[in-house]
Design an enzyme around this catalytic site. Structure first.
Site, PDB file in Angstrom:
ATOM      1  CB  ALA A  67      -0.896  -0.020   1.226  1.00 27.64           C
ATOM      2  CD  GLU A 113      -2.128  -7.480   3.275  1.00 33.03           C
ATOM      3  OE1 GLU A 113      -1.872  -6.322   2.866  1.00 33.03           O
ATOM      4  OE2 GLU A 113      -2.549  -7.713   4.418  1.00 33.03           O
TER       5      GLU A 113
HETATM    6  N1  CAA Z   1       4.585   3.177  -0.772  1.00 34.38           N
HETATM    7  C1  CAA Z   1       4.971   4.319  -1.358  1.00 34.38           C
HETATM    8  N2  CAA Z   1       6.088   4.438  -2.084  1.00 34.38           N
HETATM    9  C2  CAA Z   1       6.872   3.347  -2.227  1.00 34.38           C
HETATM   10  C3  CAA Z   1       6.517   2.108  -1.662  1.00 34.38           C
HETATM   11  C4  CAA Z   1       5.319   2.043  -0.905  1.00 34.38           C
HETATM   12  N3  CAA Z   1       4.884   0.902  -0.339  1.00 34.38           N
HETATM   13  N4  CAA Z   1       7.484   1.203  -1.959  1.00 34.38           N
HETATM   14  C5  CAA Z   1       8.387   1.858  -2.714  1.00 34.38           C
HETATM   15  N5  CAA Z   1       8.019   3.148  -2.882  1.00 34.38           N
HETATM   16  C6  CAA Z   1       8.722   4.193  -3.631  1.00 34.38           C
HETATM   17  C7  CAA Z   1       9.921   4.695  -2.881  1.00 34.38           C
HETATM   18  O1  CAA Z   1       9.550   5.669  -1.923  1.00 34.38           O
HETATM   19  C8  CAA Z   1      10.756   5.259  -3.995  1.00 34.38           C
HETATM   20  O2  CAA Z   1      10.220   6.515  -4.359  1.00 34.38           O
HETATM   21  P1  CAA Z   1      11.212   7.814  -4.511  1.00 34.38           P
HETATM   22  O3  CAA Z   1      12.068   7.460  -5.685  1.00 34.38           O
HETATM   23  O4  CAA Z   1      10.270   8.932  -4.777  1.00 34.38           O
HETATM   24  O5  CAA Z   1      11.977   7.897  -3.242  1.00 34.38           O
HETATM   25  C9  CAA Z   1      10.487   4.305  -5.149  1.00 34.38           C
HETATM   26  O6  CAA Z   1       9.254   3.645  -4.828  1.00 34.38           O
HETATM   27  C10 CAA Z   1      11.557   3.245  -5.302  1.00 34.38           C
HETATM   28  O7  CAA Z   1      11.732   2.607  -4.062  1.00 34.38           O
HETATM   29  P2  CAA Z   1      13.166   2.464  -3.333  1.00 34.38           P
HETATM   30  O8  CAA Z   1      14.054   3.583  -3.716  1.00 34.38           O
HETATM   31  O9  CAA Z   1      12.926   2.250  -1.879  1.00 34.38           O
HETATM   32  O10 CAA Z   1      13.682   1.123  -4.035  1.00 34.38           O
HETATM   33  P3  CAA Z   1      14.686   0.023  -3.428  1.00 34.38           P
HETATM   34  O11 CAA Z   1      14.970  -0.903  -4.560  1.00 34.38           O
HETATM   35  O12 CAA Z   1      15.815   0.647  -2.705  1.00 34.38           O
HETATM   36  O13 CAA Z   1      13.805  -0.771  -2.320  1.00 34.38           O
HETATM   37  C11 CAA Z   1      11.843  -1.881  -1.483  1.00 34.38           C
HETATM   38  C12 CAA Z   1      12.693  -1.501  -2.717  1.00 34.38           C
HETATM   39  C13 CAA Z   1      12.619  -2.874  -0.594  1.00 34.38           C
HETATM   40  C14 CAA Z   1      10.578  -2.549  -1.999  1.00 34.38           C
HETATM   41  C15 CAA Z   1      11.519  -0.607  -0.673  1.00 34.38           C
HETATM   42  O14 CAA Z   1      10.986   0.374  -1.540  1.00 34.38           O
HETATM   43  C16 CAA Z   1      10.511  -0.827   0.435  1.00 34.38           C
HETATM   44  O15 CAA Z   1      10.846  -1.334   1.483  1.00 34.38           O
HETATM   45  N6  CAA Z   1       9.221  -0.441   0.190  1.00 34.38           N
HETATM   46  C17 CAA Z   1       8.182  -0.511   1.170  1.00 34.38           C
HETATM   47  C18 CAA Z   1       7.698  -1.940   1.375  1.00 34.38           C
HETATM   48  C19 CAA Z   1       6.642  -1.986   2.454  1.00 34.38           C
HETATM   49  O16 CAA Z   1       6.866  -1.683   3.609  1.00 34.38           O
HETATM   50  N7  CAA Z   1       5.386  -2.402   2.066  1.00 34.38           N
HETATM   51  C20 CAA Z   1       4.264  -2.454   2.976  1.00 34.38           C
HETATM   52  C21 CAA Z   1       3.455  -1.194   2.892  1.00 34.38           C
HETATM   53  S1  CAA Z   1       2.163  -1.069   4.129  1.00 34.38           S
HETATM   54  C22 CAA Z   1       0.917  -2.071   3.564  1.00 34.38           C
HETATM   55  O17 CAA Z   1       0.981  -2.635   2.497  1.00 34.38           O
HETATM   56  C23 CAA Z   1      -0.286  -2.187   4.469  1.00 34.38           C
HETATM   57  C24 CAA Z   1      -1.309  -3.182   4.086  1.00 34.38           C
HETATM   58  O18 CAA Z   1      -1.381  -4.268   4.630  1.00 34.38           O
HETATM   59  C25 CAA Z   1      -2.324  -2.878   3.066  1.00 34.38           C
END
Ligand code: CAA
Length: 259
Positions: A67, A113
């Site tokens: 999300a 999910e």
């Molecule tokens: N929400 C918003 N933006 C996100 C995102 C997310 N879940 N995941 C990645 N992005 C964005 C990053 O902010 C980044 O944007 P900017 O370039 O503007 O900074 C872009 O996508 C690329 O991401 P990274 O630079 O972080 O890429 P990476 O290769 O270094 O890492 C990753 C990849 C490990 C997937 C990392 O992005 C990450 O950890 N993302 C979040 C994963 C996460 O926590 N997901 C759970 C979300 S909460 C949820 O889903 C609740 C639910 O149950 C419904």
């Protein structure tokens, strides 16, 4: 169907449709608009007789990284209650036609999910599945604790949900989360091939069979068996049942019309 964050490509000749999540710069993070669009597209395709099976995919780098954290960051519980975003997600579960998730790269949080809410998952060798919400101080909210646990069992689900660790496509297949793992070059083709195979079968029998398998998740055995039996009897009200059985007896390929 024109949308901002998804692409919808029906292939009426093959009786299938492909939905691609399309926020590549954000790794297909599922914002409210994207999920609303997905809901609308699924409802529309579910109502089209020409479409018998649906594939949802992302891109090679990410199915979806969860999300949209930026959209959720400042929200309080009452905001979430009012937005009621998971109501939108219910459409995926309610879709009567089979949905196959074609997953490559990150398939995390809400992305995992979403994939688990689909009926089958074809993964690429580069797929990474995880519920990393715990690392940002929350927990899964769109079915992760329930569907992951049912799919892979308590031990691995606990480990993934409590530590946020990712598992590979291969591990996910061993654990029962995904149907098949294939090289990244062909994961979408494989999912489309599977969709086409299902699309050739009786859409009535497929719908009733999907409904019956899902019933196993929310009922006791006796209730599930009774539900299955009623759906089995209902198949015999279709022309497809007559066609399927006649074709078998006459040693020819059946032509299912969805009637
Ligand atoms: N929400 C918003 N933006 C996100 C995102 C997310 N879940 N995941 C990645 N992005 C964005 C990053 O902010 C980044 O944007 P900017 O370039 O503007 O900074 C872009 O996508 C690329 O991401 P990274 O630079 O972080 O890429 P990476 O290769 O270094 O890492 C990753 C990849 C490990 C997937 C990392 O992005 C990450 O950890 N993302 C979040 C994963 C996460 O926590 N997901 C759970 C979300 S909460 C949820 O889903 C609740 C639910 O149950 C419904």
């Amino acid at each position: 169907m024109e949308f901002q964050f998804i692409l919808v490509e029906p292939n009426y000749a093959a009786n299938i449709a492909l939905i691609s999540l399309n926020r590549p710069k954000e790794l297909n993070a599922l914002n409210l608009q994207l999920m609303l669009e997905l809901k609308q597209a699924l409802a529309e395709l579910d109502g089209q007789d020409e479409v018998r099976c649906i594939v949802i995919t992302g891109n090679e780098q990410a199915f979806a990284a969860g999300a949209d954290i930026k959209q959720m960051e400042s929200k309080n519980p009452i905001d979430l209650l009012k937005i009621d975003q998971f109501e939108t997600w219910d459409q995926i579960r309610k879709t009567k036609k089979p949905i196959i998730a074609a997953v490559s790269g990150f398939c995390l949080g809400g992305g995992c999910e979403l994939a688990m809410t689909c009926d089958m998952i074809i993964a690429s060798e580069t797929a990474k599945f995880g519920q990393p919400e715990i690392k940002i101080g929350i927990m899964p909210g769109a079915g992760g604790t329930q569907r992951l646990t049912r799919a892979v069992g308590k031990a691995l689900a606990m480990e993934m949900v409590l530590t946020g660790k990712f598992i590979s496509g291969e591990e996910a297949q061993k654990a029962g989360l995904v149907n098949k793992v294939v090289p990244v070059e062909v994961y979408l083709d494989e999912a489309v091939k599977l969709a086409k195979e299902i699309a050739q079968l009786s859409p009535i029998a497929v719908r009733l069979a999907k409904e019956s398998v899902l019933k196993a998740f929310d009922s006791g055995l006796q209730e599930g068996l009774f539900f299955e039996r009623k759906n089995f009897y209902m198949c015999f009200a279709s022309e497809d049942q007559k066609e399927g059985m006649s074709a078998f007896v006459e040693k020819r390929k059946p032509d299912f019309k969805g009637k």
